[in-house]
Scaffold this motif. Structure first.
Motif, PDB file in Angstrom:
ATOM      1  N   TYR A 111       0.842  -1.209   0.000  1.00 28.34           N
ATOM      2  CA  TYR A 111       0.000   0.000   0.000  1.00 28.34           C
ATOM      3  C   TYR A 111       0.873   1.254   0.000  1.00 28.34           C
ATOM      4  N   GLN A 112       1.914   1.268   0.828  1.00 24.74           N
ATOM      5  CA  GLN A 112       2.783   2.434   0.916  1.00 24.74           C
ATOM      6  C   GLN A 112       3.496   2.687  -0.413  1.00 24.74           C
ATOM      7  N   LYS A 115       1.026   4.145  -2.795  1.00 19.49           N
ATOM      8  CA  LYS A 115       0.749   5.532  -2.419  1.00 19.49           C
ATOM      9  C   LYS A 115       1.877   6.451  -2.880  1.00 19.49           C
ATOM     10  N   GLN A 116       3.123   6.007  -2.680  1.00 22.95           N
ATOM     11  CA  GLN A 116       4.269   6.808  -3.107  1.00 22.95           C
ATOM     12  C   GLN A 116       4.301   6.963  -4.618  1.00 22.95           C
TER      13      GLN A 116
END
Length: 257
Positions: A111-112, A115-116
């Protein structure tokens, strides 16, 4: 098998939803809800007493702000209660993920990363939009390529992404002067041997004025020695659609890379 994969994706999404809601509550609950305490002679002064990592703090509260503080305390109590319930749900979701052989840390990391990447593309789009704003008909440039350029159509995005993914050197709308004419080919492409290929994509050939202008453009290219089957690629929309397969075929036929 398909049902199992769908179940896995739903479980991951459920875990992430709960995880992110807890993170949001963690940011809101910077300290314990606390309570109002009274000090001074005849208990005249009120303070908001709360804890941060086990350390007690007291914040003076004016009389006219007392009701608002009490409201905040009640909201924080409800948030804390909600966080406790979510943490129990999160624990069960982690256990379910383990049963499928998935580590929850991998889900969060995925997820991170996504997102990035989304933030990177947003910044990329902002910079590309600023560069495109100097062009004539700037509002037409709204399709972001993998390289970070804005192009005028989805079909041009397909072509640009294929060239970029194969490491083929190209420029989009590179100015070119042929005699008295100033042109901007959709794509100027360089083969490995340094030779140049012009790639024009005709998106509106069903519009007579566009088709007439496009045919005139091809005649100008011919004056400079750019002709189909050698160093001029011409692709055309078919009923408003253009396939990546056609673009791949052109790359192979013209030996671009």
């Amino acid at each position: 098998m398909v049902e199992m994969e769908m179940m896995m994706e739903q479980l991951k999404q459920f875990f992430l939803d709960v995880y992110l809601r807890i993170e949001e509550l963690n940011r809101a609950l910077v300290h314990s809800p606390g309570t109002v305490v009274w000090k001074g002679q005849q208990r005249r002064y009120s303070y908001w007493q709360y804890y941060v990592k086990g350390k007690k703090f007291q914040k003076y509260v004016r009389a006219d702000a007392l009701e608002e503080v009490r409201r905040q305390i009640e909201v924080m109590k409800q948030q804390k209660k909600r966080r406790g319930a979510l943490r129990r749900s999160l624990s069960m979701a982690r256990g379910a993920l383990r049963a499928f052989g998935v580590q929850w840390q991998e889900v969060v990391a995925g997820y991170q990363e996504a997102k990035q990447e989304k933030e990177r593309r947003r910044e990329q789009y902002r910079k590309a939009k600023k560069a495109a704003s100097k062009k004539k008909y700037a509002e037409q440039y709204k399709h972001l390529t993998d390289r970070g350029d804005l192009v005028a159509s989805k079909s041009e995005e397909i072509i640009a992404n294929l060239l970029f993914s194969r490491g083929i050197r190209y420029e989009y709308e590179r100015p070119m002067k042929i005699g008295k004419w100033h042109l901007k080919p959709d794509f100027t492409v360089w083969r490995k041997d340094g030779s140049v290929v012009i790639w024009e994509h005709a998106g509106l050939m069903d519009v007579e004025s566009y088709a007439r202008s496009f045919r005139e453009k091809l005649k100008i290219y011919e004056i400079a020695g750019y002709v189909p089957q050698r160093n001029l690629i011409v692709t055309v929309e078919e009923k408003g659609a253009f396939s990546a397969e056609e673009a791949r075929r052109m790359i192979e036929v013209y030996m671009l890379g």
